[in-house]
Every structure is written in C-alpha cells, then in structure tokens.
Design a protein around this motif. Sequence first.
Motif, PDB file in Angstrom:
ATOM      1  N   ASP A  36       0.807  -1.218   0.000  1.00  0.00           N
ATOM      2  CA  ASP A  36       0.000   0.000   0.000  1.00  0.00           C
ATOM      3  C   ASP A  36       0.845   1.274   0.000  1.00  0.00           C
ATOM      4  N   SER A  37       2.083   1.180  -0.479  1.00  0.00           N
ATOM      5  CA  SER A  37       2.998   2.320  -0.437  1.00  0.00           C
ATOM      6  C   SER A  37       2.481   3.507  -1.251  1.00  0.00           C
ATOM      7  N   MET A  38       2.602   4.672  -0.656  1.00  0.00           N
ATOM      8  CA  MET A  38       2.282   5.932  -1.341  1.00  0.00           C
ATOM      9  C   MET A  38       3.577   6.694  -1.647  1.00  0.00           C
ATOM     10  N   ALA A  39       4.721   5.998  -1.559  1.00  0.00           N
ATOM     11  CA  ALA A  39       6.022   6.639  -1.747  1.00  0.00           C
ATOM     12  C   ALA A  39       6.146   7.268  -3.131  1.00  0.00           C
ATOM     13  N   ALA A  40       5.694   6.597  -4.168  1.00  0.00           N
ATOM     14  CA  ALA A  40       5.803   7.156  -5.522  1.00  0.00           C
ATOM     15  C   ALA A  40       4.970   8.427  -5.649  1.00  0.00           C
ATOM     16  N   MET A  41       3.795   8.423  -5.069  1.00  0.00           N
ATOM     17  CA  MET A  41       2.941   9.609  -5.101  1.00  0.00           C
ATOM     18  C   MET A  41       3.632  10.763  -4.362  1.00  0.00           C
ATOM     19  N   ALA A  42       4.215  10.467  -3.209  1.00  0.00           N
ATOM     20  CA  ALA A  42       4.914  11.500  -2.441  1.00  0.00           C
ATOM     21  C   ALA A  42       6.116  12.030  -3.217  1.00  0.00           C
ATOM     22  N   ARG A  43       6.887  11.129  -3.854  1.00  0.00           N
ATOM     23  CA  ARG A  43       8.041  11.574  -4.654  1.00  0.00           C
ATOM     24  C   ARG A  43       7.594  12.468  -5.794  1.00  0.00           C
ATOM     25  N   MET A  44       6.524  12.080  -6.477  1.00  0.00           N
ATOM     26  CA  MET A  44       6.066  12.852  -7.620  1.00  0.00           C
ATOM     27  C   MET A  44       5.609  14.239  -7.189  1.00  0.00           C
ATOM     28  N   PHE A  45       4.792  14.324  -6.144  1.00  0.00           N
ATOM     29  CA  PHE A  45       4.226  15.613  -5.747  1.00  0.00           C
ATOM     30  C   PHE A  45       5.176  16.482  -4.942  1.00  0.00           C
ATOM     31  N   THR A  46       6.339  15.955  -4.555  1.00  0.00           N
ATOM     32  CA  THR A  46       7.341  16.781  -3.880  1.00  0.00           C
ATOM     33  C   THR A  46       8.533  17.077  -4.779  1.00  0.00           C
ATOM     34  N   ASP A  47       8.397  16.764  -6.069  1.00  0.00           N
ATOM     35  CA  ASP A  47       9.425  17.155  -7.034  1.00  0.00           C
ATOM     36  C   ASP A  47       9.523  18.684  -6.999  1.00  0.00           C
ATOM     37  N   PRO A  48      10.741  19.230  -7.008  1.00  0.00           N
ATOM     38  CA  PRO A  48      10.881  20.688  -6.907  1.00  0.00           C
ATOM     39  C   PRO A  48      10.057  21.477  -7.924  1.00  0.00           C
ATOM     40  N   PHE A  68       2.241  25.358 -14.480  1.00  0.00           N
ATOM     41  CA  PHE A  68       3.265  24.320 -14.573  1.00  0.00           C
ATOM     42  C   PHE A  68       4.198  24.590 -15.746  1.00  0.00           C
ATOM     43  N   ASP A  69       3.638  24.967 -16.885  1.00  0.00           N
ATOM     44  CA  ASP A  69       4.465  25.231 -18.066  1.00  0.00           C
ATOM     45  C   ASP A  69       5.469  26.349 -17.792  1.00  0.00           C
ATOM     46  N   THR A  70       5.048  27.353 -17.035  1.00  0.00           N
ATOM     47  CA  THR A  70       5.907  28.493 -16.720  1.00  0.00           C
ATOM     48  C   THR A  70       7.100  28.062 -15.875  1.00  0.00           C
ATOM     49  N   VAL A  71       6.854  27.269 -14.858  1.00  0.00           N
ATOM     50  CA  VAL A  71       7.940  26.901 -13.943  1.00  0.00           C
ATOM     51  C   VAL A  71       8.805  25.765 -14.477  1.00  0.00           C
ATOM     52  N   SER A  72       8.253  24.946 -15.363  1.00  0.00           N
ATOM     53  CA  SER A  72       9.020  23.789 -15.837  1.00  0.00           C
ATOM     54  C   SER A  72       9.621  23.986 -17.218  1.00  0.00           C
ATOM     55  N   GLY A  73       9.098  24.932 -17.982  1.00  0.00           N
ATOM     56  CA  GLY A  73       9.602  25.137 -19.334  1.00  0.00           C
ATOM     57  C   GLY A  73       8.954  24.230 -20.355  1.00  0.00           C
ATOM     58  N   SER A  74       8.046  23.365 -19.914  1.00  0.00           N
ATOM     59  CA  SER A  74       7.302  22.499 -20.834  1.00  0.00           C
ATOM     60  C   SER A  74       6.015  22.067 -20.154  1.00  0.00           C
ATOM     61  N   ASP A  75       5.142  21.421 -20.918  1.00  0.00           N
ATOM     62  CA  ASP A  75       3.928  20.926 -20.285  1.00  0.00           C
ATOM     63  C   ASP A  75       4.274  19.713 -19.419  1.00  0.00           C
ATOM     64  N   PHE A  76       3.304  19.242 -18.643  1.00  0.00           N
ATOM     65  CA  PHE A  76       3.552  18.176 -17.682  1.00  0.00           C
ATOM     66  C   PHE A  76       4.117  16.924 -18.348  1.00  0.00           C
ATOM     67  N   PHE A  77       3.499  16.478 -19.423  1.00  0.00           N
ATOM     68  CA  PHE A  77       3.957  15.239 -20.048  1.00  0.00           C
ATOM     69  C   PHE A  77       5.283  15.429 -20.768  1.00  0.00           C
ATOM     70  N   GLY A  78       5.565  16.644 -21.239  1.00  0.00           N
ATOM     71  CA  GLY A  78       6.882  16.941 -21.781  1.00  0.00           C
ATOM     72  C   GLY A  78       7.937  16.824 -20.700  1.00  0.00           C
ATOM     73  N   ARG A  79       7.611  17.307 -19.506  1.00  0.00           N
ATOM     74  CA  ARG A  79       8.535  17.192 -18.365  1.00  0.00           C
ATOM     75  C   ARG A  79       8.778  15.735 -18.026  1.00  0.00           C
ATOM     76  N   LEU A  80       7.729  14.933 -18.019  1.00  0.00           N
ATOM     77  CA  LEU A  80       7.899  13.510 -17.728  1.00  0.00           C
ATOM     78  C   LEU A  80       8.813  12.852 -18.756  1.00  0.00           C
ATOM     79  N   LYS A  81       8.664  13.222 -20.003  1.00  0.00           N
ATOM     80  CA  LYS A  81       9.494  12.647 -21.071  1.00  0.00           C
ATOM     81  C   LYS A  81      10.969  12.980 -20.851  1.00  0.00           C
TER      82      LYS A  81
END
Length: 126
Positions: A36-48, A68-81
């Motif tokens: 039942d780990s929520m570690a991945a969720m915590a890692r994702m939502f605490t990414d700088p 999100f686009d402003t702070v990351s320089g790309s859209d969410f899925f672009g950032r994931l890529k």
Amino acid sequence: MRLLRSLAGLQLLSETEPGVLRPTAAGDFLRTGMADSMAAMARMFTDPVMLRGWDLLDESVRTGETTFDTVSGSDFFGRLKEHPAMSAAFNEAMSPGHPADRRAAGSGPWRTSPPCARRAASPSGA
C-alpha cells in the motif's frame, strides 16, 4: 534527530523510547516495497518543479491558466518525457490498483483521516 522529531510531530514516526523512532501506520505508507505504499505519489508531488507550481497558484486562479508550463519550461507530459525518474514515479503512482485508487473507492484503512489531518482540520487544532 531534529528532523526525525519533526516527522514524529507529523505522526509519521513514533518515539518508542528516548532516541528510538519507528514508523507509524501513516509513516508506513511512505515506505517503498510495501503493498500500500504511497512513496511514488509522495516523490512525484514533492518534485521541486511540482512544488514551484504552487508558488504561482494565485496567478493560476486569477488567469485560469496553468502555471506548470511556466515553472518547468514544458507541459507536464513533456517534463515527464525529459525526466525518467519523475516519469517512473508518475507511472507507479497512477498505476491501476495503486492505493490512491482504493482510497478514491472508499475502501482500505484510509476511510478515516490520519490523526495529524484531523488535528489540522479542527478549529481548535486539537
């Protein structure tokens, strides 16, 4: 030790005897390798970058635009890529059968809020 005591204050750890801390039931959700780990969720939502998006929440509310686009320089899925570790955390957190799915369905031990959430929601803070 100060950080560990802070985590105890959030009820993620419990000081079982002076200087000895163990994870609480809520803290166990942040352990990896648990069913039942929520570690991945915590890692994702605490990414700088994810956290920086919250700094511009007022702008997003005013304009209706995503920040999100402003702070990351790309859209969410672009950032994931571009960031495989964040992508892996996102995929794990969003996978079918993840604890968040069961929580949304109202099953499992999260039918009630952990004590720290109940305290934060209480007008008296108790």
